[in-house]
Scaffold this active site. Structure first.
Site, short mmCIF file in Angstrom:
data_model
loop_
_atom_site.label_atom_id
_atom_site.label_comp_id
_atom_site.label_asym_id
_atom_site.label_seq_id
_atom_site.Cartn_x
_atom_site.Cartn_y
_atom_site.Cartn_z
N GLY A 59 49.98 38.44 24.41
CA GLY A 59 49.55 37.62 23.28
C GLY A 59 49.61 38.33 21.95
CG LEU A 89 56.10 30.54 28.43
CD1 LEU A 89 57.23 29.60 28.82
CD2 LEU A 89 56.65 31.90 28.02
NE ARG A 91 47.79 34.42 26.29
CZ ARG A 91 48.08 33.94 27.49
NH1 ARG A 91 48.49 32.68 27.60
NH2 ARG A 91 47.98 34.68 28.57
CE LYS A 104 53.27 38.82 30.34
NZ LYS A 104 51.83 38.82 29.95
CG ASP A 148 45.28 41.86 29.26
OD1 ASP A 148 45.25 43.01 29.75
OD2 ASP A 148 45.86 40.91 29.82
CG ASN A 149 42.83 46.32 31.00
OD1 ASN A 149 42.43 47.47 31.11
ND2 ASN A 149 44.14 46.03 31.01
CB CYS A 211 42.53 35.76 27.30
SG CYS A 211 42.17 36.60 25.73
CB CYS A 364 35.11 33.64 40.04
SG CYS A 364 35.37 35.40 40.42
#
Length: 406
Positions: A59, A89, A91, A104, A148-149, A211, A364
């Site tokens: 992102g 896609l 973002r 990626k 992202d972590n 996210c 979860c």
């Protein structure tokens, strides 16, 4: 940290020496930069000489990479161990539908080759850890962290502190974001500040939703990623006032934006080494001691292959409403994580009625929140409560691939 008073001068010298000259094509390509007094010919030549290390092609990494390449940064290294999926896609605009399933970094490299063929892009499809990050950072002028972590963020920050490399840092959450520049050894008179001066340690595992769990608006990624790329341009060229020692807090939903000062923590011990062999694993680990069941085992129990005469498990989904609308395991009852403790105190509530039908198995997305909920229920007197190891991700992978990912 404290609120900013007046607008203090934070002009830093250029980070990179310029290349001797621009080609004719480069002058045409970057003509709008050449018109800017703060960048101009010399600044553009500094950008062409710059080497930037970008963590993540997701992102934040997507707009960062595109605007760095378009700005004419000479060398970009991008590291990411993930592959493109359809849920990216909205973002991660550097990728396309045709890239789904590809690494990626490979997708990003190909897109940048189309956008800026003169830029050298090194794509590293690997996972950063304490054993490889030091060598990978060598030869780069600055680092941009779009991970992202929390494990990766602190690993990157600590490695940059040891190496003395400036770090551009940003995080996003739903409609909100934070952005700052850290540097352990900046030129005088700037104060050295790092991520650990702002946040000394990561939050408890599972306490902050990712996210993938909470959601994020795509335009926020573009806004913050573009700002991170601009910070890189300022550092490389010496233009303007970089965010060193300042934290930007923004909320796009409320259209608010404020800046606070980050001050060095005089009591903090400097980071001088990384833990030997410490991998960048997710901070989201199950609560120790929480009984778990694998997806395959749960499928057998639901199909009647469990202990003879034992009632079938009752599934309890502890995710948010948005996640449940994307994919769910049926049949299951829904008790969001923030309602588990309250419902557990009511024997006539959803959990009490479910437990009367059979042993509870909580799930979860990845098994983190359900493990926490299982611990809460065990403390409230519920017996035999288990958590689905790996969550619905494991169920989709091992039992029902028809469920959509997110």
């Amino acid at each position: 940290m404290s609120a900013v008073g007046g607008a203090a001068e934070r002009v830093l010298p250029p980070l990179v020496d310029p290349v001797p000259e621009l080609t004719r094509d480069e002058r045409e390509l970057y003509s709008r930069h050449l018109l800017l007094g703060a960048i101009g010919d010399e600044g553009q030549r500094r950008l062409r000489a710059a080497s930037v290390f970008v963590v993540g092609a997701g992102g934040l990494g997507a707009p960062v990479l595109m605007y760095l390449a378009a700005a004419g940064v000479g060398r970009i290294t991008v590291v990411d161990d993930d592959e493109v999926d359809l849920g990216n896609l909205h973002r991660q605009v550097i990728h396309s539908v045709g890239a789904v399933g590809r690494p990626k970094v490979d997708s990003a490299r190909d897109r940048l080759a189309e956008l800026a063929p003169g830029v050298e892009v090194e794509a590293l499809h690997t996972r950063l850890d304490a054993l490889n990050i030091g060598a990978l950072l060598e030869g780069h002028h600055l680092v941009i962290d779009g991970s992202d972590n929390f494990a990766t963020r602190y690993l990157v920050s600590d490695a940059c502190e040891i190496a003395g490399i400036p770090l551009i840092w940003g995080t996003i959450d739903r409609f909100r974001a934070q952005l700052a520049v850290f540097w352990s050894r900046p030129p005088a008179p700037a104060d050295p500040v790092t991520l650990r001066d702002l946040y000394p340690s990561p939050p408890p595992p599972g306490s902050v939703p990712s996210c993938a769990e909470a959601g994020v608006v795509g335009a926020l990624c573009g806004t913050v990623g573009s700002m991170m790329a601009m910070e890189a341009v300022k550092l490389v060229t010496g233009a303007g006032q970089p965010l060193l020692g300042r934290l930007v807090l923004m909320d796009l939903l409320e259209s608010t934006h404020r800046t606070v000062t980050i001050r060095p923590d005089p009591s903090r011990e400097p980071v001088t080494r990384l833990p030997d062999g410490a991998d960048d694993v997710s901070c989201e680990v199950p609560t120790p001691g929480s009984p778990t069941v694998t997806a395959a085992e749960l499928a057998e129990e639901l199909g009647g292959a469990g202990p003879s005469g034992a009632p079938a498990p009752v599934l309890v989904d502890v995710r948010g409403a948005g996640e449940r609308s994307i994919a769910r395991i049926d049949p299951s009852v829904w008790v969001p994580l923030d309602s588990v403790a309250e419902d557990a105190g009511d024997p006539t509530g959803v959990l009490g009625r479910a437990a009367a039908r059979g042993p509870l198995v909580l799930y979860c997305k990845s098994g983190v929140r359900s493990a926490r909920a299982a611990t809460t229920l065990a403390g409230a007197g519920f017996a035999g409560v288990r958590s689905l190891a790996g969550g619905i991700e494991a169920w989709t992978r091992d039992v029902d691939p028809s469920l959509p990912g997110y």
